[in-house]
Design a protein around this motif. Structure first.
Motif, PDB file in Angstrom:
ATOM      1  N   GLN A 224       0.823  -1.217   0.000  1.00 55.36           N
ATOM      2  CA  GLN A 224       0.000   0.000   0.000  1.00 55.36           C
ATOM      3  C   GLN A 224       0.853   1.263   0.000  1.00 55.36           C
ATOM      4  O   GLN A 224       0.520   2.242  -0.667  1.00 55.36           O
ATOM      5  N   GLN A 225       1.968   1.252   0.745  1.00 56.13           N
ATOM      6  CA  GLN A 225       2.795   2.447   0.787  1.00 56.13           C
ATOM      7  C   GLN A 225       3.427   2.716  -0.573  1.00 56.13           C
ATOM      8  O   GLN A 225       3.477   3.863  -1.028  1.00 56.13           O
ATOM      9  N   GLU A 226       3.886   1.659  -1.250  1.00 54.14           N
ATOM     10  CA  GLU A 226       4.481   1.851  -2.567  1.00 54.14           C
ATOM     11  C   GLU A 226       3.418   2.285  -3.578  1.00 54.14           C
ATOM     12  O   GLU A 226       3.681   3.133  -4.442  1.00 54.14           O
ATOM     13  N   GLU A 227       2.210   1.733  -3.462  1.00 52.82           N
ATOM     14  CA  GLU A 227       1.119   2.168  -4.348  1.00 52.82           C
ATOM     15  C   GLU A 227       0.826   3.653  -4.149  1.00 52.82           C
ATOM     16  O   GLU A 227       0.618   4.391  -5.116  1.00 52.82           O
ATOM     17  N   SER A 228       0.812   4.091  -2.874  1.00 50.27           N
ATOM     18  CA  SER A 228       0.568   5.501  -2.593  1.00 50.27           C
ATOM     19  C   SER A 228       1.663   6.375  -3.190  1.00 50.27           C
ATOM     20  O   SER A 228       1.384   7.424  -3.786  1.00 50.27           O
ATOM     21  N   THR A 229       2.914   5.930  -3.044  1.00 52.01           N
ATOM     22  CA  THR A 229       4.031   6.694  -3.604  1.00 52.01           C
ATOM     23  C   THR A 229       3.911   6.795  -5.119  1.00 52.01           C
ATOM     24  O   THR A 229       4.149   7.853  -5.712  1.00 52.01           O
ATOM     25  N   ARG A 230       3.518   5.702  -5.763  1.00 55.21           N
ATOM     26  CA  ARG A 230       3.359   5.720  -7.220  1.00 55.21           C
ATOM     27  C   ARG A 230       2.259   6.694  -7.631  1.00 55.21           C
ATOM     28  O   ARG A 230       2.379   7.391  -8.649  1.00 55.21           O
ATOM     29  N   THR A 231       1.180   6.739  -6.852  1.00 57.58           N
ATOM     30  CA  THR A 231       0.091   7.667  -7.164  1.00 57.58           C
ATOM     31  C   THR A 231       0.571   9.110  -7.062  1.00 57.58           C
ATOM     32  O   THR A 231       0.273   9.948  -7.926  1.00 57.58           O
ATOM     33  N   LEU A 232       1.333   9.418  -6.007  1.00 56.23           N
ATOM     34  CA  LEU A 232       1.864  10.769  -5.847  1.00 56.23           C
ATOM     35  C   LEU A 232       2.821  11.124  -6.977  1.00 56.23           C
ATOM     36  O   LEU A 232       2.793  12.234  -7.520  1.00 56.23           O
ATOM     37  N   ARG A 233       3.674  10.180  -7.345  1.00 54.85           N
ATOM     38  CA  ARG A 233       4.619  10.422  -8.434  1.00 54.85           C
ATOM     39  C   ARG A 233       3.874  10.668  -9.746  1.00 54.85           C
ATOM     40  O   ARG A 233       4.249  11.544 -10.539  1.00 54.85           O
ATOM     41  N   ALA A 234       2.813   9.900  -9.983  1.00 57.43           N
ATOM     42  CA  ALA A 234       2.033  10.090 -11.212  1.00 57.43           C
ATOM     43  C   ALA A 234       1.392  11.473 -11.240  1.00 57.43           C
ATOM     44  O   ALA A 234       1.294  12.103 -12.294  1.00 57.43           O
ATOM     45  N   THR A 235       0.961  11.952 -10.067  1.00 61.67           N
ATOM     46  CA  THR A 235       0.399  13.297  -9.996  1.00 61.67           C
ATOM     47  C   THR A 235       1.445  14.346 -10.353  1.00 61.67           C
ATOM     48  O   THR A 235       1.193  15.274 -11.119  1.00 61.67           O
ATOM     49  N   VAL A 236       2.643  14.193  -9.796  1.00 60.12           N
ATOM     50  CA  VAL A 236       3.723  15.142 -10.078  1.00 60.12           C
ATOM     51  C   VAL A 236       4.095  15.116 -11.556  1.00 60.12           C
ATOM     52  O   VAL A 236       4.469  16.143 -12.139  1.00 60.12           O
ATOM     53  N   GLN A 237       3.974  13.952 -12.185  1.00 59.57           N
ATOM     54  CA  GLN A 237       4.416  13.787 -13.574  1.00 59.57           C
ATOM     55  C   GLN A 237       3.343  14.126 -14.605  1.00 59.57           C
ATOM     56  O   GLN A 237       3.626  14.095 -15.805  1.00 59.57           O
ATOM     57  N   GLN A 238       2.128  14.450 -14.185  1.00 54.26           N
ATOM     58  CA  GLN A 238       1.060  14.663 -15.157  1.00 54.26           C
ATOM     59  C   GLN A 238       1.334  15.882 -16.040  1.00 54.26           C
ATOM     60  O   GLN A 238       2.053  16.807 -15.660  1.00 54.26           O
ATOM     61  N   GLY A 239       0.763  15.853 -17.233  1.00 52.68           N
ATOM     62  CA  GLY A 239       1.014  16.908 -18.208  1.00 52.68           C
ATOM     63  C   GLY A 239       0.411  18.241 -17.809  1.00 52.68           C
ATOM     64  O   GLY A 239      -0.660  18.309 -17.203  1.00 52.68           O
ATOM     65  N   LEU A 240       1.118  19.318 -18.124  1.00 54.49           N
ATOM     66  CA  LEU A 240       0.625  20.674 -17.908  1.00 54.49           C
ATOM     67  C   LEU A 240       0.682  21.426 -19.230  1.00 54.49           C
ATOM     68  O   LEU A 240       1.637  21.267 -19.990  1.00 54.49           O
ATOM     69  N   ALA A 241      -0.328  22.226 -19.485  1.00 52.66           N
ATOM     70  CA  ALA A 241      -0.398  22.963 -20.748  1.00 52.66           C
ATOM     71  C   ALA A 241       0.350  24.288 -20.615  1.00 52.66           C
ATOM     72  O   ALA A 241      -0.214  25.307 -20.251  1.00 52.66           O
ATOM     73  N   GLY A 242       1.640  24.261 -20.864  1.00 55.01           N
ATOM     74  CA  GLY A 242       2.418  25.491 -20.806  1.00 55.01           C
ATOM     75  C   GLY A 242       3.100  25.705 -19.467  1.00 55.01           C
ATOM     76  O   GLY A 242       3.007  24.896 -18.546  1.00 55.01           O
ATOM     77  N   GLN A 476      11.582  13.263   2.585  1.00 56.75           N
ATOM     78  CA  GLN A 476      11.469  13.158   1.129  1.00 56.75           C
ATOM     79  C   GLN A 476      10.033  12.850   0.725  1.00 56.75           C
ATOM     80  O   GLN A 476       9.506  13.431  -0.234  1.00 56.75           O
ATOM     81  N   HIS A 477       9.385  11.943   1.473  1.00 56.78           N
ATOM     82  CA  HIS A 477       8.001  11.585   1.141  1.00 56.78           C
ATOM     83  C   HIS A 477       7.060  12.762   1.393  1.00 56.78           C
ATOM     84  O   HIS A 477       6.122  12.993   0.617  1.00 56.78           O
ATOM     85  N   ALA A 478       7.300  13.515   2.476  1.00 58.42           N
ATOM     86  CA  ALA A 478       6.446  14.670   2.763  1.00 58.42           C
ATOM     87  C   ALA A 478       6.539  15.698   1.647  1.00 58.42           C
ATOM     88  O   ALA A 478       5.527  16.297   1.239  1.00 58.42           O
ATOM     89  N   TYR A 479       7.742  15.914   1.113  1.00 57.95           N
ATOM     90  CA  TYR A 479       7.876  16.865   0.006  1.00 57.95           C
ATOM     91  C   TYR A 479       7.294  16.309  -1.288  1.00 57.95           C
ATOM     92  O   TYR A 479       6.864  17.084  -2.160  1.00 57.95           O
ATOM     93  N   LEU A 480       7.257  14.992  -1.426  1.00 58.61           N
ATOM     94  CA  LEU A 480       6.553  14.414  -2.574  1.00 58.61           C
ATOM     95  C   LEU A 480       5.069  14.719  -2.469  1.00 58.61           C
ATOM     96  O   LEU A 480       4.426  15.111  -3.459  1.00 58.61           O
ATOM     97  N   ARG A 481       4.502  14.565  -1.269  1.00 57.80           N
ATOM     98  CA  ARG A 481       3.094  14.902  -1.065  1.00 57.80           C
ATOM     99  C   ARG A 481       2.846  16.382  -1.324  1.00 57.80           C
ATOM    100  O   ARG A 481       1.843  16.772  -1.950  1.00 57.80           O
ATOM    101  N   ALA A 482       3.776  17.214  -0.840  1.00 59.20           N
ATOM    102  CA  ALA A 482       3.622  18.655  -1.022  1.00 59.20           C
ATOM    103  C   ALA A 482       3.685  19.033  -2.498  1.00 59.20           C
ATOM    104  O   ALA A 482       2.891  19.846  -2.984  1.00 59.20           O
ATOM    105  N   THR A 483       4.620  18.429  -3.222  1.00 60.24           N
ATOM    106  CA  THR A 483       4.769  18.740  -4.652  1.00 60.24           C
ATOM    107  C   THR A 483       3.533  18.282  -5.425  1.00 60.24           C
ATOM    108  O   THR A 483       3.069  18.980  -6.332  1.00 60.24           O
TER     109      THR A 483
END
Length: 490
Positions: A224-242, A476-483
């Motif tokens: 579950q913790q690794e799944e949560s980390t992957r979800t956060l990483r996917a959020t950080v990596q999502q596309g932005l328009a500009g 590191q994980h807290a800043y991943l959540r923040a980002t």
């Protein structure tokens, strides 16, 4: 009369007495996690940061965990576990896809919109402890229509953004009206969609599951913790328009603004990649460069300003090398502030805007550190261009007071919509005050979109060069959540 029910869910971050945090996707998983830990009874559980408008009568004192059941408690004892919620979603069985992301301050609008759209009494329920049931009845047809038309007339200041309602994500009912009046290219819509990530279903790479997969060639699923980390990483990596800009503010010095600027940028660089800029926009002399890896030059933003007319097209990117400071494995660049201390601005608002307009050609994301004067034109210019505001708060009395003074100043200056989309980062000192932390979170409720608590880390205490590898994994994980929270606002 027929009724309908919406369901609110969210990720749950569980913190134990050792300040270890684990993020899980369901309340069932959180209860099982807490129940199997070897802490003496009674095990007290408390939810943090639940908005007053949604808080039930037991949240203040919390619950006692018996087996995997929470029993309401009127005891104010120190919590064994604390729960924090994030990444909220509302499930609506009457809508295609039936699940959508939502911010807490939008819930009443979403609930009323669902009632108006279907003409049914609507109830919002949640299995997240401490969140009470909300209800809404359909408005009269003319009232509902006037509300939808008002929402449709709201437009974003940035032509690169789709129109939004009150500066935030459009509510489901308003979205249908808004999208009918805004032209969004199909290429942009496709490029910035939230894709189903194949990484989410990949075998475990971390913990004992990951070790077994590497050694034995098994394909155990992630925990579950690794799944949560992957979800956060996917959020950080999502596309932005500009290009997007986040601006870190607090008129109190020593409130972790610079630390937050550096570590948000480092997280973006390590997880997202691309061209990331950390910009020290202190009106006098900031210290971001002191916390960063050194460069082969001592040039600052003031030197860049003198040559800014040389940077008119993206083809001029190679010329930036003499002004920015690469941060190695953190994969971002630092632009140091002017190093002329004093009471006179050297880079004013006009100069900042000119530099920002040039630099956004080269960087997809910028995190801007600010000084301590909300009246400074360069401070206000940074807030003007911000897509997301980050309120940096230390869990200390003086820093918290100044943070709320900053919020009041922003609202007086007309930045209410940007505050509604803001993220607060609360950094814990070595001797954190749990009562004050809860009071800070409660006071923030209703003013901003998200709050993330950053644990104390001895590696950051001396104010010297920030070394990512020296940080505790929970930092590191807290800043991943923040980002991830910052990116969600973009």
């Amino acid at each position: 009369m027929p009724t309908q029910t919406l369901h609110l869910s969210g990720q749950i971050t569980v913190t134990d007495p050792t300040d270890t945090t684990v993020t899980v996707a369901t309340m069932t998983a959180a209860l099982e996690l807490m129940a199997k830990r070897p802490y003496p009874a009674p095990i007290h559980v408390q939810a943090l940061g639940v908005p007053a408008a949604m808080r039930d009568d037991v949240t203040a004192n919390g619950w006692i965990l018996e087996g995997t059941t929470l029993i309401p408690s009127d005891s104010p004892a120190t919590a064994t576990y604390t729960l924090e919620y994030g990444s909220y979603r509302v499930q609506d069985p009457h809508r295609a896809g039936n699940s959508s992301a939502v911010a807490l301050h939008q819930l009443s609008t979403v609930l009323q919109s669902a009632a108006d759209r279907t003409g049914l009494d609507t109830t919002l329920v949640s299995d997240l402890p401490g969140i009470r049931t909300l209800t809404a009845t359909p408005a009269a047809p003319d009232t509902a229509m006037s509300g939808h038309l008002a929402a449709a007339t709201d437009t974003s200041e940035d032509p690169g953004h789709p129109a939004t309602v009150t500066g935030q994500m459009a509510t489901p009912a308003a979205m249908a009206t808004v999208t009918a009046t805004v032209s969004v290219s199909t290429a942009e819509a496709f490029a910035t969609r939230k894709q189903a990530r194949t990484a989410a279903s990949a075998p475990a790479q971390e913990g004992w599951r990951g070790a077994l997969n590497r050694v034995l060639g098994t394909k155990l699923a992630p925990g579950q913790q690794e799944e949560s980390t992957r979800t956060l990483r996917a959020t950080v990596q999502q596309g932005l328009a500009g290009h997007r800009t986040a601006v870190v503010v607090n008129i109190k010095g020593g409130a972790s603004k610079t630390t937050s600027t550096y570590l948000l940028s480092a997280t973006l660089g390590r997880v997202r990649g691309g061209m990331i800029l950390a910009w020290d926009n202190n009106e006098n002399s900031g210290n971001l460069a002191d916390r960063a890896l050194p460069a082969a030059h001592s040039h600052t933003a003031l030197d860049l300003l003198e040559r800014i007319d040389d940077f008119t097209t993206p083809e001029h990117a190679d010329r930036l090398a003499g002004f920015i400071r690469p941060q190695g494995e953190n994969r971002f660049h630092v632009l140091a502030s002017q190093n002329e201390a004093g009471d006179k601005e050297v880079i004013d608002a006009t100069a900042f805007r000119k530099m920002h307009a040039a630099l956004r050609q080269f960087y997809g994301l910028a995190i801007v550190d600010t000084g301590n004067a909300s009246t400074a034109p360069t401070w206000q210019a940074a807030v003007d261009v911000a897509d997301v505001l980050v309120i940096a708060i230390s869990n200390r009395e003086d820093a918290a007071r100044r943070a709320f003074t900053t919020i009041d100043a922003l609202r007086r200056q007309g930045y209410g919509d940007k505050l509604n989309n803001a993220v607060a980062l609360i950094t814990q000192p070595s001797n954190p005050n749990a009562t004050r932390l809860a009071e800070i979170e409660q006071t923030l409720d209703g003013h901003i979109r998200a709050t993330v608590t950053i644990p104390f880390d001895p590696a950051l205490e001396d104010g010297g060069e920030i070394i990512w590898e020296a940080l505790h994994p929970r930092t590191q994980h807290a800043y991943l959540r923040a980002t991830a929270a910052v990116i969600e606002g973009m």
